[in-house]
Design a protein around this motif. Structure first.
Motif, short mmCIF file in Angstrom:
data_model
loop_
_atom_site.label_atom_id
_atom_site.label_comp_id
_atom_site.label_asym_id
_atom_site.label_seq_id
_atom_site.Cartn_x
_atom_site.Cartn_y
_atom_site.Cartn_z
N GLY A 50 0.83 -1.21 0.00
CA GLY A 50 0.00 0.00 0.00
C GLY A 50 0.86 1.25 0.00
O GLY A 50 0.44 2.28 0.53
N ALA A 51 2.04 1.16 -0.55
CA ALA A 51 3.02 2.24 -0.68
C ALA A 51 3.67 2.64 0.64
O ALA A 51 4.86 2.99 0.68
N SER A 52 2.92 2.58 1.74
CA SER A 52 3.46 3.11 2.99
C SER A 52 3.16 2.26 4.23
O SER A 52 3.55 2.64 5.34
N ARG A 53 2.51 1.13 4.05
CA ARG A 53 2.15 0.29 5.21
C ARG A 53 3.26 -0.72 5.49
O ARG A 53 3.58 -1.54 4.64
N LEU A 54 3.76 -0.66 6.72
CA LEU A 54 4.85 -1.54 7.12
C LEU A 54 4.30 -2.95 7.36
O LEU A 54 3.31 -3.13 8.09
N HIS A 55 4.93 -3.94 6.74
CA HIS A 55 4.51 -5.33 6.96
C HIS A 55 4.88 -5.76 8.38
O HIS A 55 5.85 -5.25 8.96
N THR A 56 4.16 -6.69 8.90
CA THR A 56 4.40 -7.20 10.25
C THR A 56 5.84 -7.63 10.45
O THR A 56 6.41 -8.36 9.65
N GLY A 57 6.44 -7.12 11.53
CA GLY A 57 7.79 -7.52 11.87
C GLY A 57 8.89 -6.73 11.22
O GLY A 57 10.07 -6.91 11.56
N VAL A 58 8.55 -5.84 10.31
CA VAL A 58 9.57 -5.04 9.63
C VAL A 58 9.95 -3.85 10.52
O VAL A 58 9.07 -3.15 11.03
N THR A 74 12.53 4.64 2.09
CA THR A 74 13.57 5.27 2.89
C THR A 74 13.97 4.35 4.04
O THR A 74 13.11 3.77 4.70
N ILE A 75 15.28 4.22 4.21
CA ILE A 75 15.83 3.55 5.40
C ILE A 75 16.47 4.66 6.22
O ILE A 75 17.43 5.29 5.77
N SER A 76 15.93 4.90 7.40
CA SER A 76 16.33 6.10 8.14
C SER A 76 17.75 6.03 8.69
O SER A 76 18.46 7.03 8.73
N SER A 77 18.16 4.85 9.10
CA SER A 77 19.51 4.66 9.63
C SER A 77 19.95 3.25 9.26
O SER A 77 19.53 2.28 9.91
N LEU A 78 20.74 3.15 8.23
CA LEU A 78 21.11 1.85 7.65
C LEU A 78 21.82 0.96 8.67
O LEU A 78 22.75 1.41 9.36
#
Lengths: 107, 120
Positions: A50-58, A74-78
């Motif tokens: 859904g473009a912005s919905r985080l999957h469970t456990g991510v 985006t990964i905020s802090s690799l």
């Protein structure tokens, strides 16, 4: 068919960096977009839908935005475990096209 | 737990067929479409098509029409993908995938992959 174009095709980054990957659809797909992470020798894993919905456990350092034709992962802090290849995919229509992938490598 | 388990690696000669299986467990097999995706060595992901395990209906990517057949056996919760007239550029890892837990069509469950090598 809807074409999905990712950029860049690869990038070099360090642990702690903020990383942004873009995905552009050749026509409006609303928010029918998923992001996957794939590590060598493994099947892809769903990160967002859904473009912005985080999957469970991510982890929450992953985020997505966009609608229509332009999307961003985006990964905020690799983190060390984030070095991998990332794919976008639309599920707006058939065929369910993937982007060509973005490989995130160690700088 | 919810999972898809695929059959083992195959080595085939050009011109013959290969049939890959994908066994579902932990959920209602007939309630969720099964998709097939392939990945050539060092390349990206390519969507091949889907099968509706309930009705047996299929939808194939244009590229594969005429030489792909997807089927299922609901008695053993297994989907199949058969590719005929194999060529060397069909060498790839073949994945089955499905959308189980999300209220979307994103693939939240994947099989482990089946390597098909086409070589004379």
């Amino acid at each position: 068919d809807i074409q999905m174009t990712q950029s860049p095709s690869s990038l070099s980054a360090s642990v702690g960096d903020r990383v942004t990957i873009t995905c552009r659809a050749s026509q409006d797909i609303s928010n029918s977009l998923a992001w996957y992470q794939q590590k060598p020798g493994k099947a892809p894993n769903l990160l967002l839908y859904g473009a912005s919905r985080l999957h469970t456990g991510v982890p929450s350092r992953f985020s997505g935005s966009g609608s229509g034709t332009d999307f961003t992962l985006t990964i905020s802090s690799l983190q060390p475990e984030d070095f991998a290849t990332y794919y976008c995919q639309h599920y707006y229509s058939i065929p369910r096209t993937f982007g060509q992938g973005t490989k995130v490598e160690v700088k | 737990q919810v999972q898809l388990v695929q059959s083992g690696a195959e080595v085939k000669k050009p011109g013959v067929s290969v049939k890959v299986s994908c066994k579902a467990s932990g959920y209602t097999f007939t309630g969720h479409y099964v998709h097939w995706v392939r990945q050539a060595p060092g390349q990206g992901l390519e969507w091949m098509g889907w099968i509706n395990p309930n009705s047996g209906g299929t939808n194939y990517a244009q590229k594969f029409r005429g030489y792909i057949t997807m089927s299922r056996d609901t008695s053993i919760n297994t989907a199949y993908m058969e590719l005929s007239s194999l060529r060397s550029d069909d060498t790839a890892i073949y994945y089955c995938a499905s959308s189980i837990t999300t209220l979307s069509y994103a693939f939240d469950i994947w099989g482990q992959g089946t390597l098909v090598t086409v070589s004379s």
